[in-house]
Design a protein around this motif. Structure first.
Motif, PDB file in Angstrom:
ATOM      1  N   GLN A 152       0.745  -1.362  -0.105  1.00  0.00           N
ATOM      2  CA  GLN A 152      -0.022  -0.241  -0.147  1.00  0.00           C
ATOM      3  C   GLN A 152       0.761   1.246   0.013  1.00  0.00           C
ATOM      4  O   GLN A 152       0.597   2.142  -0.958  1.00  0.00           O
ATOM      5  N   SER A 153       1.736   1.302   0.964  1.00  0.00           N
ATOM      6  CA  SER A 153       2.585   2.666   0.988  1.00  0.00           C
ATOM      7  C   SER A 153       3.419   2.671  -0.197  1.00  0.00           C
ATOM      8  O   SER A 153       3.540   4.057  -0.691  1.00  0.00           O
ATOM      9  N   GLU A 154       4.224   1.704  -0.775  1.00  0.00           N
ATOM     10  CA  GLU A 154       5.014   1.883  -1.665  1.00  0.00           C
ATOM     11  C   GLU A 154       4.116   2.023  -3.109  1.00  0.00           C
ATOM     12  O   GLU A 154       4.774   3.077  -4.199  1.00  0.00           O
ATOM     13  N   LEU A 157       3.523   5.889  -2.967  1.00  0.00           N
ATOM     14  CA  LEU A 157       4.850   6.532  -3.151  1.00  0.00           C
ATOM     15  C   LEU A 157       5.360   6.805  -4.548  1.00  0.00           C
ATOM     16  O   LEU A 157       5.854   7.755  -4.714  1.00  0.00           O
ATOM     17  N   LYS A 160       3.754   9.883  -5.992  1.00  0.00           N
ATOM     18  CA  LYS A 160       3.775  10.983  -5.272  1.00  0.00           C
ATOM     19  C   LYS A 160       3.934  12.456  -6.021  1.00  0.00           C
ATOM     20  O   LYS A 160       3.532  13.448  -5.646  1.00  0.00           O
ATOM     21  N   SER A 175      -6.380   5.374  -3.435  1.00  0.00           N
ATOM     22  CA  SER A 175      -6.508   4.655  -2.236  1.00  0.00           C
ATOM     23  C   SER A 175      -7.051   3.533  -2.117  1.00  0.00           C
ATOM     24  O   SER A 175      -6.677   2.423  -1.561  1.00  0.00           O
ATOM     25  N   ASP A 250      13.875  -3.774   3.347  1.00  0.00           N
ATOM     26  CA  ASP A 250      12.561  -3.549   3.296  1.00  0.00           C
ATOM     27  C   ASP A 250      11.640  -4.734   3.454  1.00  0.00           C
ATOM     28  O   ASP A 250      10.700  -4.773   4.204  1.00  0.00           O
ATOM     29  N   ILE A 361      -2.668   2.921   7.736  1.00  0.00           N
ATOM     30  CA  ILE A 361      -1.519   2.696   6.852  1.00  0.00           C
ATOM     31  C   ILE A 361      -1.544   3.748   5.412  1.00  0.00           C
ATOM     32  O   ILE A 361      -0.625   4.458   5.318  1.00  0.00           O
ATOM     33  N   ILE A 362      -2.956   3.761   4.871  1.00  0.00           N
ATOM     34  CA  ILE A 362      -3.018   4.557   4.021  1.00  0.00           C
ATOM     35  C   ILE A 362      -2.872   5.927   4.198  1.00  0.00           C
ATOM     36  O   ILE A 362      -2.018   6.756   3.578  1.00  0.00           O
ATOM     37  N   THR A 365       0.558   7.247   5.001  1.00  0.00           N
ATOM     38  CA  THR A 365       1.444   7.375   3.988  1.00  0.00           C
ATOM     39  C   THR A 365       1.127   8.549   3.022  1.00  0.00           C
ATOM     40  O   THR A 365       2.028   9.507   2.671  1.00  0.00           O
ATOM     41  N   GLY A 368       2.428  11.613   4.738  1.00  0.00           N
ATOM     42  CA  GLY A 368       3.606  12.090   4.698  1.00  0.00           C
ATOM     43  C   GLY A 368       4.026  12.546   3.372  1.00  0.00           C
ATOM     44  O   GLY A 368       5.117  13.338   3.165  1.00  0.00           O
TER      45      GLY A 368
END
Length: 403
Positions: A152-154, A157, A160, A175, A250, A361-362, A365, A368
């Protein structure tokens, strides 16, 4: 009759998404129809044709070979600790060693393929094809494909640089794709617990389901200048070996995070069950969830005598995470307690990140990347979970039509 109920479930899921939509006039019905056809065709091909089954077998064999290589690395580092045996001499299964640590090797491979620009190019052009056939924006299509490979994060990103172009509706779709997906780095872990054909078919099914439900709940229209995908800086590694190192680190973090979450969730589940049983003897949270979700399981094609068990697994995944539910399903599979159709439908449902913890988590992210948009994601967090769960139901129901 099962087919009729399955079609009714699909109509019901789409109907709920329609009622949840914040811009019904701009729903892309053509694109949604195209994606539904792709889902049906993909499932029929892999489940009901010799060529499709051969392809699944070949892909599974490739994953199993990679898992074997990964276990070689685990065995070298941990030695006899990772190869302990039972009293009868048979090998003992240690979840952390046999399943979670394999994530490190898969994450390393993904990092190297990203550094070499092989994976980003594949993702970009598959995303462009999906955008072309559905009329969806390129960024959303790219992100949906990207979410099949990365966590999810990767996945978030990776786009971005396009975040300043994303409206609230577009943010919802990307999302939803992140939550409705799984990471390729942990597919090896899933294959260690569930039948490979259902896990592998669930990956493309969930990608399309996330786009279908996301584009119904939050329709978008995008100007051409605000819709571009940039893959130049997807890898921060400066060399091949740095990419390997980054991937390994990771993967190690992911393995430890999953292990920590399992300890916390399973312990908390036991605590909740103990509290419930102090009032209602023999009743568990899983049982309560099973009865609540049994009607949905019925429409998805689950046999009548297995509805509560299936609903229990589905509910456990939503309130904890997919690993907790998969461990319970694995135990039932080993005991031959469920029919093949139930195993297939539930396995597809479980193969996604759609659970309460994913909201945090989403949102974290996105926070950030862009604090303002992170606040937006937090506001529609519950709506995001409902949409992603509907996507899991849609994927599982379509799988059930061909089982």
């Amino acid at each position: 009759m099962d087919i009729l109920f399955g079609l009714l479930a699909i109509v019901l899921v789409l109907g709920i998404a329609f009622l949840m939509s914040n811009d019904r006039k701009n729903i892309n019905y053509v694109g949604i129809g195209v994606m539904l056809v792709f889902q049906l065709a993909t499932t029929a091909f892999f489940f009901n044709t010799t060529i499709g089954k051969t392809i699944i077998t070949a892909i599974s064999a490739g994953f199993n070979k990679l898992i074997e290589f990964g276990k070689g690395g685990v065995g070298f580092v941990l030695g006899n600790v990772a190869t302990k045996t039972m009293e009868d001499g048979s090998p003992a299964s240690v979840f952390f060693f046999d399943v979670l640590l394999i994530i490190i090797f898969f994450a390393t491979i993904l990092s190297v393929l990203t550094y070499l620009r092989i994976l980003p190019l594949i993702i970009k052009y598959i995303g462009a094809f999906i955008s072309w056939i559905t009329g969806l924006p390129k960024v959303e299509s790219f992100n949906a494909v990207n979410s099949m490979f990365f966590g999810q994060s990767e996945a978030l990103l990776a786009i971005k640089s396009q975040f300043h172009h994303l409206s609230s509706n577009r943010l919802y779709i990307v999302s939803a794709s992140a939550m409705g997906s799984v990471s390729a780095s942990i597919v090896g872990a899933y294959l260690g617990m569930l039948p490979e054909q259902y896990v592998l078919v669930a990956i493309p099914l969930n990608m399309f389901s996330a786009l279908i439900l996301g584009s119904m709940i939050a329709p978008v229209k995008v100007k051409k200048e605000d819709d571009r995908v940039d893959i130049k800086d997807v890898s921060g590694a400066k060399s091949f070996f740095e990419a390997m190192g980054n991937g390994a680190l990771d993967g190690g973090k992911i393995a430890l995070i999953v292990a920590a979450m399992l300890i916390a969730f399973i312990a908390s589940l036991n605590l909740v069950n103990a509290i419930i049983q102090s009032v209602f003897a023999g009743v568990t949270l899983q049982m309560i969830l099973g009865y609540i979700l049994a009607p949905i399981a019925f429409l998805m094609g689950i046999p009548g005598d297995e509805l509560v068990q299936a609903g229990s697994l589905m509910g456990t995944k939503i309130v904890t995470n997919e690993f907790v539910a998969m461990l319970e399903l694995q135990s039932l599979i080993n005991d031959s307690a469920l029919s093949e159709k139930t195993v297939g439908v539930v396995s597809v449902f479980l193969t996604s990140f759609a659970n309460f913890s994913s909201i945090g988590i989403i949102a974290g992210t996105v926070q950030g990347i862009d604090p303002q948009k992170g606040a937006t994601v937090s506001k529609f967090g519950l709506k995001l979970l409902i949409g992603a769960t509907l996507g899991s139901i849609l994927s599982a129901t379509i799988a059930g039509l061909f089982l």
